[in-house]
Structures are given as C-alpha cells and as structure tokens.
Design an enzyme around this catalytic site. Structure first.
Site, PDB file in Angstrom:
ATOM      1  N   ASP A  89       0.639  -0.906  -0.123  1.00  0.00           N
ATOM      2  CA  ASP A  89      -0.283   0.092   0.263  1.00  0.00           C
ATOM      3  C   ASP A  89       0.856   1.247  -0.304  1.00  0.00           C
ATOM      4  OD1 ASP A  89      -0.626   1.074   3.206  1.00  0.00           O
ATOM      5  OD2 ASP A  89       0.118  -1.337   2.710  1.00  0.00           O
ATOM      6  N   GLU A 196      -6.948   4.902  12.461  1.00  0.00           N
ATOM      7  CA  GLU A 196      -5.973   5.543  12.785  1.00  0.00           C
ATOM      8  C   GLU A 196      -5.571   5.647  14.453  1.00  0.00           C
ATOM      9  OE1 GLU A 196      -1.937   5.380  11.099  1.00  0.00           O
ATOM     10  OE2 GLU A 196      -3.268   4.084   8.888  1.00  0.00           O
TER      11      GLU A 196
END
Length: 290
Positions: A89, A196
């Site tokens: 990613d 996150e």
C-alpha cells in the site's frame, strides 16, 4: 719553608650583594631539570597520537555507517512464513517512482525481504496494491491519479483507500473519496477505510457513528462492502461490534507469525519491507490464498 698566606676577604657592598642575588636568580630560572623537558615532549607525542586515533576512529565510524545504510537498502523487515499473495500500500510519502512492471517480493532463508535476487530463496510477484486517494473532508493525495493509472496499465490489481478523520462528518469524507476515485473496474479491489486515530474531544461512540456513515455511503455508491483497516489494538479498544462483525478487516500487526485479530481479510505484516520496483521501505501486506 715559607708560610702560606690566607686569601684576603673583600668586604662586599650592598649594591654588589643585590647584583649577585639577581645573577643567581636568573641562573636558577634559566636552568631546567632533565626530566621536565622530556615530560613535555612526551605530552606532545601523546596528544598527536590521540588526534590521529580520533581521526582513524571517525573514519571507521563513517565507513561502518555507510555500510549499515547500504545494508538496510538491500534488506528489509521479516515476513511471517506462509504461502501468501503479497501486496503493497502506497501514497505520496513513498520514495521515487514505482516500476510497475517489476514489482516482486523476495525473501531469503530467514524470511527477510531482500532486493537482490541472488540472495532470495523465494520470489513472488506483487499481486495487489492499495493506493491512498483521500484524507478527511478535502485532502486528495497528489500522486493518486498517477499511481492509479499506472497500476491499471500494468494490470496490477488495485484498490483505493481513505484516511479517516474522526473530527469530520463521515458522509462528507465519503463524498471526497467518491469524487476523487471515480468509477471502479470490475476487477478493482473493494474500497478501504483507514482508521488509526481519534480526534481530541471525539468519543468512541461518535467515531463509530461517523465511520459507519462513510462505510454505508461508499458501499451504496460502489455496490461493494468496504474493508476497514486498523491496528489490532485499535480494533479491540475502539471499534464497535457493528463494524468488526459486518465489514472485512485489514489488520496491521508487525513482527508476528499471527495477526492479533481474527478473522481478517488482509494482514499488513510490516511498514519497512523492501520490494523490488519500489525505491524505499514500503508497507507490505498479505492475503490468504483461497
């Protein structure tokens, strides 16, 4: 026999005494003991050798550091043993251009990622890539369009992800993502919501409400159930049951043989892997072969 006469004594004046005293003092000051001069020479020699030793040590440190950094460019983090599909990613934070037709994950005997094929025991192609598209309500990744297009040309299976900001409305963030990504091809991977952090002043309840709004809006637009990315600890501490039970999980958990969450769709095993075709360290992900 003749009688020897005694030497006559001369009476010294005060001025003469002072002159003699000054002369004696000057002689005393001008004399050097044998050991003093030698000691000074020894000190000078030691200081010269010390400077030389420091210079040599500094040169060795520079050489070792250069070798260390060169080593780090060739070797990356270890990956868990297994028969995986590998993926990466990426975002604008990655170094340099990506060589899309030469993406390979290579591991040595210790399952460390390496760039040199002669050091590799296992070589597998990168079979999928997730590309950062957006963040929050307005941010668009400056490299998204280029990376998205190049991945499509190289026939690397691609997917887009959104970095979630808990301080912003979920539907507004979903609109930012949809407008940036546009239409998906049939073979494109499901969209991903990257969660996150919790914004200061935002409760867990509000975080999950806004995240669910994003997930439902994106699922409605693309007809695919999005994937939720988070660390194993963040999932356990912050995400509600509706999210973890209804949506596939992409778990981030490094340096382990097993991820800290089950069940999972994707596992991010490292953020410091080396992959052929990518200049610097990169996030490495695995999928189970089904």
């Amino acid at each position: 026999m003749t009688k020897k006469s005694k030497p006559s004594t001369v009476q010294k004046t005060p001025a003469a005494k002072k002159a003699l005293t000054r002369k004696a003092m000057s002689k005393k000051a001008g004399t050097r003991k044998p050991g003093v001069r030698k000691r000074r020479k020894k000190v000078v020699k030691v200081s010269v050798w010390l400077v030389a030793a420091i210079a040599v040590s500094a040169a060795l440190i520079v050489i070792l550091l250069s070798q260390h950094f060169s080593f780090n460019k060739e070797y990356g983090a270890k990956v868990p043993q297994g028969d995986w599909r590998y993926g990466i990613d990426i975002s604008h934070n990655n170094e340099g251009p990506i060589i899309w037709d030469s993406l390979f994950v290579m591991t040595d005997r210790r399952w460390r990622t390496v760039k040199d094929p002669y050091r590799a025991m296992n070589i597998k192609p990168v079979s999928f890539v997730y590309i950062k598209a957006t963040e929050g309500a307005t941010f668009k990744d400056c490299d998204f369009k280029t990376n998205w297009g190049e991945a499509g040309k190289a026939n690397v299976r691609r997917g887009a992800y959104h970095f979630f900001r808990s301080s912003k409305d979920g539907e507004i963030q979903a609109e930012n993502f949809i407008q940036t990504v546009g239409k998906l091809r049939l073979n494109d991977l499901p969209p991903v919501l990257d969660i996150e952090t919790i914004h200061r002043g935002c409760s867990k309840e509000l975080l999950n409400q806004r995240a669910l709004r994003w997930l439902m809006a994106v699922e409605k637009e693309y007809g695919k159930k999005p994937i939720v990315y988070a660390s194993s600890s963040f999932i356990k501490d912050n995400l509600c049951e509706e999210i973890v039970n209804e949506y596939p999980i992409w778990v981030a958990h490094y340096g382990k043989q097993k991820p800290g969450w089950e069940p999972w769709k994707i596992w991010q095993v490292s953020d410091k892997a080396v992959v052929k075709g990518v200049q610097g360290p990169v996030d490495l992900d695995v999928m189970k072969i089904e």
